[in-house]
Design an enzyme around this catalytic site. Structure first.
Site, mmCIF file in Angstrom:
data_model
loop_
_atom_site.group_PDB
_atom_site.id
_atom_site.type_symbol
_atom_site.label_atom_id
_atom_site.label_comp_id
_atom_site.label_asym_id
_atom_site.label_seq_id
_atom_site.Cartn_x
_atom_site.Cartn_y
_atom_site.Cartn_z
ATOM 1 N N LYS A 31 9.311 20.252 -15.722
ATOM 2 C CA LYS A 31 8.663 19.288 -16.621
ATOM 3 C C LYS A 31 8.443 19.960 -17.978
ATOM 4 O O LYS A 31 7.811 21.030 -18.057
ATOM 5 C CB LYS A 31 7.335 18.873 -15.990
ATOM 6 C CG LYS A 31 6.884 17.478 -16.302
ATOM 7 C CD LYS A 31 5.708 17.129 -15.387
ATOM 8 C CE LYS A 31 5.117 15.799 -15.726
ATOM 9 N NZ LYS A 31 3.865 15.566 -14.982
HETATM 10 O O1 G3P Z 1 1.690 11.899 -14.710
HETATM 11 C C1 G3P Z 1 0.816 12.042 -15.784
HETATM 12 C C2 G3P Z 1 -0.567 11.800 -15.316
HETATM 13 O O2 G3P Z 1 -0.998 12.850 -14.488
HETATM 14 C C3 G3P Z 1 -1.537 11.529 -16.373
HETATM 15 O O3 G3P Z 1 -2.425 10.636 -15.828
HETATM 16 O O4 G3P Z 1 -4.535 9.422 -15.581
HETATM 17 O O5 G3P Z 1 -4.470 11.698 -16.684
HETATM 18 O O6 G3P Z 1 -3.529 9.715 -17.836
HETATM 19 P P1 G3P Z 1 -3.809 10.363 -16.530
#
Ligand code: G3P
Length: 224
Positions: A87
């Site tokens: 990634k």
């Molecule tokens: O895959 C990306 C994710 O982990 C981010 O999620 O909820 O932190 O915006 P969030």
């Protein structure tokens, strides 16, 4: 559409796996930190555990932000297991690294994608996946799902092979909307996946089936 789980928590990964619907895992430095995993060796050991559990693609994120560092880390991460996907953030050196990693046949996931322009650049570099962050776009009062639709239209029209991995999913509704918008993959917290099971009419209907069965059994016993 493939289902990935967005966590570094082994218990949650196992629970999704046992459901029989899991195609892969995504992690990021915040998710690793949430599990209290620190230090390169521990982090790499943890990736190995995840790769041994799940046969599909496992995204492991680089920490470096300059080309040479990204390439070094990417090669080290790719050594952990065959199903590692590196990634890489959507930055200038990240795009340069993705192009080179693609040439080396190392799979990549371009993360932190917030615009169609970024998605085009990542596809041109040959990224295996791009991760548009739906929830975080919604947080800014823009439309995360609309971005998935736009990228799907562009990739279809231009014939790009890069898969759209809808990330920052916050709910079951996000999963459904991402599917409608043409996402190839959704990566979700376990709660969002499990929320898809729920409908009050399912619960009411099941209770009625069980009650009717019980009544019929009791009546049959009464007759005999
Ligand atoms: O895959 C990306 C994710 O982990 C981010 O999620 O909820 O932190 O915006 P969030």
């Amino acid at each position: 559409m493939k289902f990935f789980i967005d966590t570094a928590n082994l218990a949650q990964i196992k629970e999704a796996l046992e459901l029989g619907i899991l195609d892969g895992v995504t992690t990021n430095p915040s998710l690793m930190a949430k599990e209290g995993i620190t230090g390169k060796e521990s982090i790499y050991r943890h990736y190995k555990k995840i790769c041994d559990l799940v046969k599909g693609d496992i995204s492991a994120e680089v920490i470096s932000t300059e080309y040479k560092g990204i390439m070094k880390e990417a090669k080290e991460l790719a050594e952990i297991a065959e199903n590692i996907v590196v990634k890489v953030p959507m930055i200038k050196d990240g795009i340069k690294a993705i192009a080179e990693l693609t040439a080396l046949e190392i799979k990549t996931n371009c993360t932190l994608v917030f615009s169609a322009g970024q998605a085009i650049l990542a596809a041109k570099a040959g990224a295996t996946y791009i991760s548009p962050f739906i929830g975080r776009i919604d947080d800014t009062n823009w439309n995360g799902i609309q971005l998935i639709t736009d990228i799907f239209d562009i990739y279809t029209m231009q014939g790009y092979d890069t898969e759209i991995l809808a990330a920052s999913i916050r709910s079951g509704l996000h999963i459904v909307e991402a599917a409608k918008a043409g996402a190839d993959v959704v990566t979700c917290p376990l709660d969002a996946i499990l929320s898809l099971l729920k409908h009050p009419l399912t619960d009411i209907g099941l209770q009625k089936f069980l009650d009717d069965h019980k009544k019929a059994q009791a009546a049959a016993i009464g007759k005999s």
